[in-house]
Structures are given as structure tokens and as C-alpha cells.
Design a protein around this motif. Structure first.
Motif, mmCIF file in Angstrom:
data_model
loop_
_atom_site.group_PDB
_atom_site.id
_atom_site.type_symbol
_atom_site.label_atom_id
_atom_site.label_comp_id
_atom_site.label_asym_id
_atom_site.label_seq_id
_atom_site.Cartn_x
_atom_site.Cartn_y
_atom_site.Cartn_z
ATOM 1 N N HIS A 39 0.832 -1.210 0.000
ATOM 2 C CA HIS A 39 0.000 0.000 0.000
ATOM 3 C C HIS A 39 0.866 1.259 0.000
ATOM 4 O O HIS A 39 1.983 1.256 0.523
ATOM 5 C CB HIS A 39 -0.911 0.033 1.229
ATOM 6 N N TYR A 40 0.298 2.295 -0.566
ATOM 7 C CA TYR A 40 0.884 3.644 -0.577
ATOM 8 C C TYR A 40 -0.120 4.514 0.172
ATOM 9 O O TYR A 40 -1.274 4.628 -0.232
ATOM 10 C CB TYR A 40 1.032 4.099 -2.032
ATOM 11 N N TRP A 41 0.328 5.125 1.276
ATOM 12 C CA TRP A 41 -0.594 5.829 2.166
ATOM 13 C C TRP A 41 -0.094 7.236 2.448
ATOM 14 O O TRP A 41 1.060 7.423 2.820
ATOM 15 C CB TRP A 41 -0.740 5.039 3.455
ATOM 16 N N MET A 42 -0.998 8.199 2.306
ATOM 17 C CA MET A 42 -0.709 9.585 2.655
ATOM 18 C C MET A 42 -1.822 10.065 3.594
ATOM 19 O O MET A 42 -2.932 10.389 3.154
ATOM 20 C CB MET A 42 -0.654 10.447 1.389
ATOM 21 N N ALA A 124 6.954 19.036 1.811
ATOM 22 C CA ALA A 124 7.965 18.573 2.754
ATOM 23 C C ALA A 124 7.306 17.596 3.716
ATOM 24 O O ALA A 124 6.116 17.720 4.030
ATOM 25 C CB ALA A 124 8.571 19.745 3.525
ATOM 26 N N GLY A 125 8.071 16.631 4.156
ATOM 27 C CA GLY A 125 7.523 15.661 5.095
ATOM 28 C C GLY A 125 8.473 14.521 5.361
ATOM 29 O O GLY A 125 9.699 14.674 5.240
ATOM 30 N N TRP A 126 7.888 13.374 5.720
ATOM 31 C CA TRP A 126 8.644 12.177 6.054
ATOM 32 C C TRP A 126 7.989 10.987 5.381
ATOM 33 O O TRP A 126 6.770 10.899 5.318
ATOM 34 C CB TRP A 126 8.621 11.920 7.561
ATOM 35 N N THR A 127 8.799 10.073 4.908
ATOM 36 C CA THR A 127 8.266 8.791 4.452
ATOM 37 C C THR A 127 8.704 7.724 5.441
ATOM 38 O O THR A 127 9.812 7.784 5.990
ATOM 39 C CB THR A 127 8.770 8.393 3.048
ATOM 40 N N THR A 128 7.836 6.783 5.657
ATOM 41 C CA THR A 128 8.160 5.612 6.447
ATOM 42 C C THR A 128 7.897 4.401 5.570
ATOM 43 O O THR A 128 6.766 4.173 5.134
ATOM 44 C CB THR A 128 7.312 5.535 7.733
ATOM 45 N N HIS A 129 8.967 3.688 5.258
ATOM 46 C CA HIS A 129 8.881 2.484 4.439
ATOM 47 C C HIS A 129 8.869 1.263 5.349
ATOM 48 O O HIS A 129 9.715 1.147 6.231
ATOM 49 C CB HIS A 129 10.096 2.361 3.509
ATOM 50 N N HIS A 130 7.919 0.384 5.119
ATOM 51 C CA HIS A 130 7.902 -0.926 5.761
ATOM 52 C C HIS A 130 8.343 -1.902 4.677
ATOM 53 O O HIS A 130 7.591 -2.157 3.719
ATOM 54 C CB HIS A 130 6.502 -1.269 6.280
ATOM 55 N N LEU A 131 9.553 -2.391 4.798
ATOM 56 C CA LEU A 131 10.164 -3.237 3.776
ATOM 57 C C LEU A 131 10.237 -4.677 4.267
ATOM 58 O O LEU A 131 10.477 -4.926 5.460
ATOM 59 C CB LEU A 131 11.571 -2.727 3.448
ATOM 60 N N VAL A 132 10.031 -5.602 3.342
ATOM 61 C CA VAL A 132 10.114 -7.027 3.660
ATOM 62 C C VAL A 132 10.896 -7.739 2.570
ATOM 63 O O VAL A 132 11.030 -7.231 1.456
ATOM 64 C CB VAL A 132 8.705 -7.675 3.802
ATOM 65 N N GLU A 133 11.393 -8.898 2.926
ATOM 66 C CA GLU A 133 12.054 -9.749 1.942
ATOM 67 C C GLU A 133 10.982 -10.591 1.269
ATOM 68 O O GLU A 133 10.182 -11.234 1.931
ATOM 69 C CB GLU A 133 13.087 -10.622 2.636
ATOM 70 N N LEU A 138 14.143 -7.223 -1.765
ATOM 71 C CA LEU A 138 13.549 -6.289 -0.814
ATOM 72 C C LEU A 138 12.353 -5.640 -1.494
ATOM 73 O O LEU A 138 12.442 -5.198 -2.639
ATOM 74 C CB LEU A 138 14.595 -5.240 -0.441
ATOM 75 N N LYS A 139 11.207 -5.601 -0.803
ATOM 76 C CA LYS A 139 9.969 -5.049 -1.369
ATOM 77 C C LYS A 139 9.295 -4.134 -0.353
ATOM 78 O O LYS A 139 9.501 -4.259 0.851
ATOM 79 C CB LYS A 139 8.990 -6.166 -1.739
ATOM 80 N N ILE A 140 8.452 -3.249 -0.866
ATOM 81 C CA ILE A 140 7.690 -2.303 -0.038
ATOM 82 C C ILE A 140 6.337 -2.920 0.305
ATOM 83 O O ILE A 140 5.543 -3.201 -0.583
ATOM 84 C CB ILE A 140 7.466 -0.967 -0.774
ATOM 85 N N ARG A 141 6.086 -3.115 1.581
ATOM 86 C CA ARG A 141 4.760 -3.552 2.014
ATOM 87 C C ARG A 141 3.877 -2.331 2.279
ATOM 88 O O ARG A 141 2.685 -2.350 2.022
ATOM 89 C CB ARG A 141 4.848 -4.414 3.266
ATOM 90 N N LEU A 142 4.498 -1.270 2.806
ATOM 91 C CA LEU A 142 3.764 -0.031 3.057
ATOM 92 C C LEU A 142 4.713 1.146 2.879
ATOM 93 O O LEU A 142 5.826 1.123 3.408
ATOM 94 C CB LEU A 142 3.182 -0.008 4.480
ATOM 95 N N LYS A 143 4.275 2.123 2.113
ATOM 96 C CA LYS A 143 4.993 3.396 2.045
ATOM 97 C C LYS A 143 4.024 4.451 2.555
ATOM 98 O O LYS A 143 2.989 4.721 1.952
ATOM 99 C CB LYS A 143 5.432 3.729 0.619
#
Length: 161
Positions: A39-42, A124-133, A138-143
Motif C-alpha cells: 500500500h501507498y498511504w498519505m 515537505a515531510g517524512w516517508t516511512t517504508h515498511h520493507l520485507v524480503e 527487498l519489497k515495499i509492504r507499506l509506504k
């Protein structure tokens, strides 16, 4: 299935490479970085904890991301003629947590500029990536993209931060 040798450098290099794909408009390659359940979440509010119980600026699964990527590539997408462009300026990513064979959480402060014709918009802001194998990569489960002014009125955000 092989376990990857995930280091701090592996995680931070991934974040920089992901931003570069977006800046170079390599949206198909970028979409392939997501897991099937990614998912991509803002969020629309500071400290928002659940995208399903509260309104978000964006909360998109792979299907919605695919639709947006196809729209950006379309020749009949008149709102993208000429195409929007973007640039990410990233602070050094911080590895918040890392579990071998599990989830890796990486936080990155950013300035993002999106431009089309003579209009330029800075976010401007922050990204938090939840990455998994996943399947040896390596893949993005949540950005999650938290904007400093998430509760402001925005025009159309055309690309991905």
C-alpha cells in the motif's frame, strides 16, 4: 528461498534507488518494488493511525497504483501533456527497526518538488517504508508519506512522493 543479507546500507540504498525511479519516471519499475499486498498511504491528519477508519489524502493498494501508473503512461491523458516532473531531495534515511527475515522500517525526511509547465509545488515531510524480503528481493509492504501540512487544501498531486 534465500534470506537476503540486509544491512543498514542495503536499506538506505533501496530508499535512494526508489526515489530515483520516481524522479526518472520509471513508474513500472517503481510499482514492481511493492509486494502484492503493498500500500501507498498519505494520511490527512498528523498522528493518523488507521487508513481504513479515517479519511486519507491517498490510500492505494497495488490495483489503484497500477491504474495511476497506466494513466501516467497513457497518450490520451491530456492533463499530463506536457508531463509532470518531480525531484526528491532526501535526508539520510534512518533505520528505525530491522528484523532478519522480517520487516524493516526506514524513515526519511524529504523535500519534494512537482512541476508541470510553469507551476512548481514544494512538499515537505517524512516517508516511512515498511520493507520485507519477498522472493529473494527487498519489497515495499507499506509506504507512508506524512506531509508537514497534511491538513492543508491541495491541488492535484499528479505523481508519487
Amino acid at each position: 528461498m534465500t534470506t537476503l543479507d540486509i544491512t543498514h546500507k542495503t536499506l538506505t540504498d533501496f530508499i535512494y534507488a526508489e526515489a530515483r525511479l520516481l524522479d526518472e519516471q520509471r513508474f513500472e519499475d517503481w510499482l514492481n518494488l511493492f509486494t502484492e499486498d503493498g500500500h501507498y498511504w498519505m494520511p490527512l491528519a498528523h498522528g493518523q493511525t488507521d487508513p481504513r477508519l479515517h479519511t486519507s489524502l491517498m490510500y492505494e493498494d497495488r490495483l489503484l497504483l497500477r491504474v495511476r501508473v497506466e494513466r501516467l503512461a497513457g497518450q490520451r491523458t491530456f492533463s499530463q501533456q506536457p508531463k509532470s516532473r518531480c525531484h526528491h531531495l532526501l535526508q539520510a534515511p534512518t533505520v528505525e527497526s530491522s528484523a532478519p527475515g522480517g520487516e524493516h522500517i526506514v524513515r526519511t525526511a524529504f523535500h519534494y518538488v512537482e512541476t508541470r509547465q510553469d507551476q512548481q509545488t514544494l512538499f515537505a515531510g517524512w516517508t516511512t517504508h515498511h520493507l520485507v524480503e519477498d522472493a529473494g528481493a527487498l519489497k515495499i509492504r507499506l509506504k507512508r508519506v506524512d506531509l508537514v501540512n497534511c491538513d492543508a487544501a491541495f491541488g492535484n498531486i499528479q505523481l508519487f512522493m
